[in-house]
Design a protein around this motif. Structure first.
Motif, PDB file in Angstrom:
ATOM      1  N   VAL A  40       0.838  -1.206   0.000  1.00  0.00           N
ATOM      2  CA  VAL A  40       0.000   0.000   0.000  1.00  0.00           C
ATOM      3  C   VAL A  40       0.870   1.251   0.000  1.00  0.00           C
ATOM      4  CG1 VAL A  40      -1.684   1.330   1.330  1.00  0.00           C
ATOM      5  CG2 VAL A  40      -1.984  -1.137   1.033  1.00  0.00           C
ATOM      6  N   LEU A  65      -7.092  -5.219   1.312  1.00  0.00           N
ATOM      7  CA  LEU A  65      -8.226  -4.430   0.821  1.00  0.00           C
ATOM      8  C   LEU A  65      -8.518  -3.257   1.742  1.00  0.00           C
ATOM      9  CD1 LEU A  65     -10.575  -3.962  -1.122  1.00  0.00           C
ATOM     10  CD2 LEU A  65     -11.920  -5.601   0.220  1.00  0.00           C
ATOM     11  N   SER A  93      -5.597  -0.553   1.758  1.00  0.00           N
ATOM     12  CA  SER A  93      -5.567   0.295   0.561  1.00  0.00           C
ATOM     13  C   SER A  93      -6.741   1.261   0.540  1.00  0.00           C
ATOM     14  CB  SER A  93      -5.558  -0.561  -0.699  1.00  0.00           C
ATOM     15  OG  SER A  93      -6.745  -1.323  -0.804  1.00  0.00           O
ATOM     16  N   CYS A  94      -7.921   0.803   0.987  1.00  0.00           N
ATOM     17  CA  CYS A  94      -9.097   1.687   0.997  1.00  0.00           C
ATOM     18  C   CYS A  94      -8.962   2.788   2.046  1.00  0.00           C
ATOM     19  CB  CYS A  94     -10.357   0.877   1.260  1.00  0.00           C
ATOM     20  SG  CYS A  94     -10.897  -0.112  -0.162  1.00  0.00           S
ATOM     21  N   ASP A 111      -6.108   4.327   2.889  1.00  0.00           N
ATOM     22  CA  ASP A 111      -5.032   5.273   2.595  1.00  0.00           C
ATOM     23  C   ASP A 111      -5.510   6.302   1.576  1.00  0.00           C
ATOM     24  OD1 ASP A 111      -2.657   6.581   1.682  1.00  0.00           O
ATOM     25  OD2 ASP A 111      -1.489   4.890   2.441  1.00  0.00           O
ATOM     26  N   VAL A 117      -3.720   6.438  -2.018  1.00  0.00           N
ATOM     27  CA  VAL A 117      -3.904   5.399  -3.031  1.00  0.00           C
ATOM     28  C   VAL A 117      -4.983   5.862  -4.002  1.00  0.00           C
ATOM     29  CG1 VAL A 117      -4.599   3.013  -3.473  1.00  0.00           C
ATOM     30  CG2 VAL A 117      -3.151   3.553  -1.507  1.00  0.00           C
ATOM     31  N   PRO A 130      -8.083   6.028  -6.732  1.00  0.00           N
ATOM     32  CA  PRO A 130      -9.344   5.279  -6.788  1.00  0.00           C
ATOM     33  C   PRO A 130      -9.230   3.975  -7.567  1.00  0.00           C
ATOM     34  CG  PRO A 130      -9.734   7.616  -7.147  1.00  0.00           C
ATOM     35  CD  PRO A 130      -8.255   7.434  -7.135  1.00  0.00           C
ATOM     36  N   LYS A 142      -7.819   1.392  -5.348  1.00  0.00           N
ATOM     37  CA  LYS A 142      -8.757   0.913  -4.332  1.00  0.00           C
ATOM     38  C   LYS A 142      -9.812  -0.019  -4.906  1.00  0.00           C
ATOM     39  CE  LYS A 142      -8.123   4.983  -1.413  1.00  0.00           C
ATOM     40  NZ  LYS A 142      -8.696   6.203  -0.816  1.00  0.00           N
ATOM     41  N   ALA A 148     -12.780   2.200   6.195  1.00  0.00           N
ATOM     42  CA  ALA A 148     -12.214   1.487   5.042  1.00  0.00           C
ATOM     43  C   ALA A 148     -13.234   0.518   4.461  1.00  0.00           C
ATOM     44  CB  ALA A 148     -10.953   0.741   5.465  1.00  0.00           C
ATOM     45  N   THR A 163     -15.609   2.395   2.258  1.00  0.00           N
ATOM     46  CA  THR A 163     -14.978   2.662   0.954  1.00  0.00           C
ATOM     47  C   THR A 163     -14.951   1.404   0.103  1.00  0.00           C
ATOM     48  OG1 THR A 163     -13.597   4.390   1.934  1.00  0.00           O
ATOM     49  CG2 THR A 163     -12.880   3.476  -0.183  1.00  0.00           C
ATOM     50  N   ALA A 164     -14.632   0.267   0.743  1.00  0.00           N
ATOM     51  CA  ALA A 164     -14.605  -1.003   0.012  1.00  0.00           C
ATOM     52  C   ALA A 164     -15.989  -1.348  -0.514  1.00  0.00           C
ATOM     53  CB  ALA A 164     -14.082  -2.119   0.914  1.00  0.00           C
ATOM     54  N   HIS A 168     -16.791   0.746  -3.596  1.00  0.00           N
ATOM     55  CA  HIS A 168     -16.114   0.245  -4.800  1.00  0.00           C
ATOM     56  C   HIS A 168     -16.655  -1.112  -5.223  1.00  0.00           C
ATOM     57  CE1 HIS A 168     -13.346   3.522  -5.258  1.00  0.00           C
ATOM     58  NE2 HIS A 168     -12.861   3.377  -4.035  1.00  0.00           N
TER      59      HIS A 168
END
Length: 805
Positions: free
Chosen positions: A637, A673, A676-677, A679, A682, A684, A687, A721, A724-725, A728
């Motif tokens: 990451v 996962l 990364s989501c 940070d 990182v 889009p 992610k 996070a 965000t995951a 996505h």
């Protein structure tokens, strides 16, 4: 007073004959424009670019402009005598010449033929006549004018004559020049004035009337240089005669493009402009060489046998490309390059015009560099526009996704856009991975449209239903039967393969890897436990790279190669920067095992020893995942956060990492996962990679337990996070294949929605509603249980909305 012979008793017939001759001279010039040949003797020495007829210039019959900016002002007189009479035809011509010179002396006009002073080394005043004119004009006067141009400064004009007849011609010429100059300029001309205007004058014989030598020359040029069908020469000549007559009446002009259009509209088939012949030939040869270069993609080597499969997609592309451009999609390893090879090869064999570009061979970062790299004199777009043909031509671009972050991708997209928006006869057929098409709005817009019936339903992907596309499926049972009939070793493996392995081997790339493993002497029974492509790649890696003596050194070389490729953002590396003392044998082994290949800078060149590449992009993706990406999630990451653009090149390698973690270490998958989501540095795209793998891999509600638990607990560090995951994940699902939502093989997304919407917040409610709408858009395909579960999620969302009004 002496009367000019050409004026005696001619009347209307003489006038009509003069007009006919003038039109024939103009048509003769037009033929030379089309043939890209000098219009000498009546035009500039260089190739003529355009002509104008009945111009407002003093010399008004025909104006010829050359590609180098030179001009010829042509006055056509079928017959003419050396008359001293002031109102004779000869006097009229000389007067036009003088007035043209005096009007052009300043060179201040914006028109190109008047924008500079006339130059006798480039420009000409031409009296075009026939062999029926008197010898004093066509021989003596012509000779005197030619000799005047050769006199040195200060040498008397009389030195331009060698006989009494020539002296008479000179005297007649000078008398007309002085009289016209006095009339035009209001003063007597100086000696330098006379020399200057005479240096521009030419008398040229052009027997262009029926069966005349110039007409025969024009017909020959049409037959051999201009027309696709030489038998149309007479029709083309008649069309040009009528065309210049019409243009003369309108006091208009025409260039090469206009001439070609007029002939094509008259049903005359043309060759390409001659100046593009070399470039067209080079592109034809390049296409044939690219077919040879990519031939290995359409074959599976098994021992001494090369297995070839006739795939349904090849024929569908061949038929559809007659009328539309297509994007060819498919999962990595589905055989897109092999199908484009077979399609291009068959199209060339059929005589179709094909330009074939393999992206991994191109180093150009602009269309100008592409021209130079292919050794062309003109831009590719310009060549295609001037490449004649009745049937649609095809620009084939293999593996557009291979450009990744390479600036070459922008050049190729510009080429595709220019061809597809030009409205010409050329069609584009390009291959790309589904992911790259899914997230390339510019490319999607270019290929937006309705498919022709030539593409059957089993070659369509419903995700791309609004695009003109062909989906390359995995091997069908019939196609696998072709493989089994040609390769007993693969037949033996397929006979004992469990269903999971059997389905894995429907991927052509996987089958090729398996053939290489079998060729290493491995017993087929040892391969039965393989279940995923990751396992297959690991087994291949063990046999070809790491598993035998010297494996550490081979991996060290491959790590170095991956690093150099990633730094350069290109899928090739310089050999001299790779090789270290003692590594030559290891490199030779990797080349011998076809893990690496020597890159070819162009298809008509030998493989370039100093440039190394992976034999398949999937092998680069796997190698980068194994050797370049950090093994710890936090370190990976940090790498992506420090260089956000890196994900453009390494996305497939990151996918490989996520897939490997999903299969072997679920805890590690979720850690990568969520990290990364969480940070913000990182990108889009970085992610969404893990969420996309989750969308493809999750099969039960239990697979999503870590996501659900983190979403439900706002107090945990992973909650933000996880949101965000989830966002996505919804994006990946709604942009991905609709088969994920409905039917027995669908993922558990109705159940996931039901659980997530039991205690939502505004964020989760909003994205859950987006996913619910996507699912309900395909209501007829839902099973009763799926529909019931989706309905429960809808009621949860309605209840949440009601309570928050």
């Amino acid at each position: 007073m002496e009367k000019d012979q050409s004026q005696r008793g001619g009347g209307g017939a003489a006038t009509q004959g003069g007009i006919n001759f003038q039109n024939r001279v103009s048509a003769w010039v037009c033929v030379h424009i089309l043939a890209e040949r000098s219009a000498n003797p009546i035009g500039p020495m260089n190739v003529p670019a355009y002509a104008r007829f009945e111009t407002p210039e003093p010399i008004d019959d025909t104006l010829v402009g050359a590609v180098d900016g030179a001009h010829a002002f042509v006055q056509a007189k079928r017959t003419l005598s050396l008359s001293t009479v002031a109102d004779s035809d000869l006097a009229s011509v000389i007067d036009q010449f003088v007035r043209q010179y005096t009007s052009n002396r300043s060179g201040s006009d914006v028109r190109p033929w008047c924008a500079r002073p006339l130059d006798p080394t480039k420009d000409q005043f031409v009296l075009a006549t026939t062999s029926e004119s008197s010898a004093p004009v066509r021989v003596d006067l012509a000779t005197v004018l030619d000799r005047i141009r050769g006199l040195t400064i200060g040498q008397p004009l009389i030195d331009g004559t060698t006989s009494d007849n020539q002296r008479k011609a000179l005297d007649t010429l000078l008398a007309h020049v002085r009289r016209s100059w006095q009339s035009a300029a209001g003063a007597e001309p100086t000696d330098s004035d006379i020399r200057a205007v005479c240096a521009l004058m030419h008398v040229r014989v052009l027997d262009v009337e029926t069966n005349g030598i110039a007409e025969r020359e024009a017909l020959s040029l049409l037959e051999h240089r201009v027309l696709e069908n030489p038998q149309q020469a007479g029709a083309a000549w008649s069309t040009l005669l009528q065309l210049v007559a019409d243009l003369s009446q309108r006091r208009s002009g025409i260039d090469e493009a206009g001439l070609r259009t007029a002939l094509e509209q008259a049903g005359v088939s043309l060759k390409g402009p001659a100046r593009y012949d070399k470039d067209i030939s080079k592109l034809r040869n390049h296409a044939k060489e690219t077919v040879r270069y990519l031939a290995h993609n359409s074959r599976i080597p098994v021992g001494t046998t090369e297995v070839r499969v006739d795939r349904l997609a090849t024929g569908a592309i061949r038929q559809a490309s007659e009328s539309e451009s297509l994007v060819v999609v498919g999962w990595p390893g589905a055989g897109k390059s092999g199908i484009l090879h077979d399609f291009a090869e068959s199209a060339i064999d059929e005589g179709r015009d094909v330009v074939f570009i393999a992206v991994d061979q191109i180093g150009a970062t602009s269309l100008g560099e592409l021209r130079d790299e292919l050794g062309l004199e003109h831009e590719v777009i310009e060549i295609l526009r001037n490449w004649p043909g009745q049937r649609s031509g095809i620009l084939v671009i293999d593996a557009l996704d291979a450009a990744r972050g390479d600036p070459a991708s922008g050049a190729l997209l510009n080429l595709i856009r220019a061809i597809m928006t030009s409205g010409g006869r050329w069609r584009v057929v390009t291959s790309i991975r589904k992911y790259d098409l899914r997230y390339s709005p510019g490319l999607r817009e270019l290929f937006r449209g309705t498919l022709t019936p030539a593409i059957p339903l089993n070659l369509q992907d419903r995700e791309f239903g609004t695009l003109r596309h062909v989906n390359v499926p995995l091997f069908t049972d019939e196609e696998l039967d072709e493989v089994r009939n040609q390769a007993p070793a693969l037949d033996a493996l397929l006979r004992i393969a469990p269903p999971v392995l059997f389905d894995l081997l429907r991927v052509p790339f996987n089958l090729r890897l398996m053939a290489e493993i079998l060729e290493s002497g491995v017993d087929a029974s040892e391969l039965r436990p393989i279940r995923t492509q990751s396992e297959l790649l690991n087994r291949y890696w063990a046999y070809r790279v790491a598993g035998t003596s010297g494996g550490d050194l081979r991996e060290r070389l491959l790590r170095r190669i991956c690093t150099l490729m990633i730094e350069a953002r290109r899928l090739r590396a310089e050999r001299q920067r790779v090789v270290e003392p003692g590594s030559a044998e290891a490199l030779q082994q990797l080349l011998s095992n076809q893990v690496l290949v020597e890159w070819q800078p162009s298809t008509d060149a030998m493989p370039q020893r100093q440039q190394l590449a992976f034999s398949h992009n999937i092998l680069f993706d796997f190698a980068a995942s194994q050797l370049f990406l950090p093994s710890e999630s936090a370190d990976l990451v940090r790498l992506l956060a420090a260089d956000p653009d890196l994900v453009l090149m390494l996305r497939p390698s990151i996918v490989v990492r996520y897939q490997h973690l999903w299969e072997t270490n679920r805890e590690g998958f979720w850690a990568l996962l969520f990290t990364s989501c969480a940070d913000p540095l990182v990108s889009p795209v970085g992610k969404v990679i893990g969420a996309a793998v989750l969308a493809e891999s999750g099969r039960t509600l239990q697979d999503f337990d870590p996501l659900v638990k983190s979403l439900r607990s706002s107090s945990t560090p992973e909650h933000a996070a996880a949101e965000t995951a989830f966002r996505h994940l919804v994006g990946a699902l709604t942009a991905g294949p609709i088969a994920a939502f409905a039917g027995a093989a669908a993922g558990p997304y109705c159940e996931l929605l039901r659980v997530v919407t039991q205690t939502p917040n505004e964020f989760l409610a909003g994205y859950s509603a987006t996913l619910l709408r996507a699912i309900l858009d395909h209501q007829p395909s839902l099973t009763p249980d799926q529909f019931s579960t989706a309905g429960e999620a809808a009621r949860n969302l309605l209840s949440f909305a009601w309570s928050h009004q």
